[in-house]
Design an enzyme around this catalytic site. Structure first.
Site, PDB file in Angstrom:
ATOM      1  CG  ASP A   1      25.473  70.454  46.630  1.00 52.22           C
ATOM      2  OD1 ASP A   1      26.376  70.491  47.485  1.00 52.22           O
ATOM      3  OD2 ASP A   1      25.637  69.994  45.491  1.00 52.22           O
ATOM      4  CD  GLU A   2      20.110  67.218  49.269  1.00 54.86           C
ATOM      5  OE1 GLU A   2      19.953  66.151  48.643  1.00 54.86           O
ATOM      6  OE2 GLU A   2      21.041  67.399  50.088  1.00 54.86           O
TER       7      GLU A   2
ATOM      8  CE  LYS B   1      23.004  66.504  53.180  1.00 54.01           C
ATOM      9  NZ  LYS B   1      23.071  67.074  51.815  1.00 54.01           N
TER      10      LYS B   1
ATOM     11  N   GLY C   1      29.934  68.926  52.309  1.00 56.50           N
ATOM     12  CA  GLY C   1      30.196  70.319  52.640  1.00 56.50           C
ATOM     13  C   GLY C   1      28.937  70.948  53.196  1.00 56.50           C
ATOM     14  CG  HIS C   2      26.736  69.358  55.946  1.00 57.12           C
ATOM     15  ND1 HIS C   2      26.332  68.397  56.839  1.00 57.12           N
ATOM     16  CD2 HIS C   2      26.574  68.799  54.719  1.00 57.12           C
ATOM     17  CE1 HIS C   2      25.960  67.314  56.191  1.00 57.12           C
ATOM     18  NE2 HIS C   2      26.102  67.541  54.902  1.00 57.12           N
TER      19      HIS C   2
ATOM     20  CD  GLN D   1      28.199  62.476  50.569  1.00 60.18           C
ATOM     21  OE1 GLN D   1      27.999  61.536  51.314  1.00 60.18           O
ATOM     22  NE2 GLN D   1      29.161  63.343  50.799  1.00 60.18           N
TER      23      GLN D   1
END
Length: 425
Positions: A13-14, A16, A40-41, A222
């Site tokens: 969740d960064e 990406k 999830g992007h 991830q």
């Protein structure tokens, strides 16, 4: 040409997907190298939000080649739904997407095994997304799995039936009711849908594209602290989210890697179970979650929020051999008077400035903080690093010092244009 790698440094969740989308104009090929629909992007542009789970984040760029690599696991139902949404919005998915023959398939029974196993753990749940990821990778390493290339082998139905029966026998050890009929129908329809796409020997295609002079960006899912080897085991995912996964998950040799860009959020979040030394249980944590809209893209679960952990990012920087760092969601911190950053852990009278050898230390680690002043203003419209408030620049410089890697990209909002390119280009 060489391959550049982009991956997460925390617990996912960064941000990406947004960073990949920003960078893709400089690349002709985007290749996902691990994970599956547990990813999830999120991408925001032209007033719309898109969420990608399996498809690489370059799919919106004209002329791009997007590869689902051999290290990815694919659920034909979820992938077909993703494709349908994109095609409805006019995206030429069929013309841009290639799928590795060696990518493994998530079966309906994989999802049931995942759910049954997680339910049986009780209070020791790991926080699985229940997408069948772990059981699929188990079959891959156990040499039982079904791969995309099997779809056109002529023996697909027999192989599917054999693996399904094996799973049904395995499920007898659980007291877990299930019915796969409806999902199995969707799954078989998804398999038929995938036949419209080009299945490739991705290791040959990727290396041929390199020889042709194509610029390739390997996209990870991830985060490094969820890596099966280097993450907070057992609260991890089932694949290698670190830079080594880009090699094994796409088929390029390590000497082909040029730059490794790690993405870290300006604070820290985690979904599901597992240690989190800097987690906040107060109104500051609630505010970060509210302002940062911290809900899981895939699961919808509320994310746990905490201060930036410099120990974690420094560790991830070394494990991945980072050349560059991207800091996302810097704008969210504009709501705070002061900001804390974890610079070390204390546990049992010892001080740690990197992730401890014995990860059990994570469970009682007391974070050592340094406090920096906040900037208390909206920076979402800033596009140049030197136009940021002094406090924001000092914060970025401090994170850079802790990581030992230059901060090349900063995001100050969800849209693709809300990005500061400091050193990357």
């Amino acid at each position: 040409m060489k391959v550049d790698v982009l991956l997460g440094l925390q617990w996912g969740d960064e941000g990406k997907g947004k960073v990949v989308d920003v960078l893709t104009p400089a690349y002709q090929v985007i290749a996902r190298f691990q994970g599956g629909p547990n990813a999830g992007h999120s991408l925001h542009f032209e007033g719309k939000k898109y969420v990608l789970h399996t498809i690489p984040s370059g799919i919106f760029r004209e002329g791009s080649i997007n590869i689902i690599g051999n290290g990815v696991v694919i659920d034909p139902v979820i992938l077909s739904e993703e494709i349908a949404k994109l095609e409805k919005d006019g995206v030429d998915v069929q013309g841009k997407l290639l799928i590795s023959k060696k990518a493994h398939l998530i079966l309906p029974t994989h999802r049931i095994i995942d759910a049954a196993s997680e339910a049986s753990k009780g209070k020791t749940k790991i926080g699985s997304t229940l997408k069948g990821i772990g059981p699929t990778y188990m079959d891959k390493t156990g040499r039982n799995g079904l791969r995309v290339g099997d779809i056109v082998s002529g023996e697909f139905e027999e192989r599917y039936g054999r693996l399904k029966e094996k799973h049904i026998e395995l499920l007898k050890q659980y007291d877990f009711p299930y019915d796969i009929c409806d999902y199995e129908k969707e799954w078989l329809a998804g398999i038929e849908n995938l036949k419209r796409f080009r299945f490739i020997d991705s290791e040959h295609v990727v290396n041929s594209l390199l020889q042709e002079g194509k610029a390739i960006l390997a996209e990870g899912a991830q985060g490094s602290m969820l890596d099966i080897d280097f993450g907070t085991y057992p609260f991890v995912t089932s694949s290698n989210c670190t830079a080594g996964g880009a090699v094994t998950g796409s088929g390029v040799g390590p000497t082909q890697i040029k730059r490794v860009l790690g993405v870290a959020k300006a604070y820290l979040t985690r979904v599901g179970s597992g240690p989190f030394p800097t987690e906040l249980f107060d109104e500051v944590g609630d505010k970060l979650g509210e302002v940062g809209h911290e809900y899981g893209v895939t699961t919808g679960r509320k994310r746990r929020c905490g201060w930036y952990d410099g120990v974690v990012v420094n560790y991830a920087a070394r494990v991945n051999g980072l050349t560059d760092l991207a800091i996302t969601k810097l704008d969210v911190l504009g709501c705070l008077d002061e900001i804390k950053v974890c610079v070390a852990y204390e546990c049992d009278g010892k001080r740690y400035t990197t992730v401890p050898e014995h990860q059990s230390v994570f469970y009682h680690a007391k974070p050592v903080y340094e406090t920096l002043p906040g900037w208390k203003c909206d920076i979402s419209g800033v596009r140049n690093f030197y136009q940021l408030p002094r406090e924001a620049k000092d914060y970025v410089d401090f994170l850079e010092q802790l990581a030992g890697v230059r901060v090349s990209i900063i995001t100050v909002g969800p849209d693709r244009d809300q990005t500061i390119d400091r050193y990357w280009k």
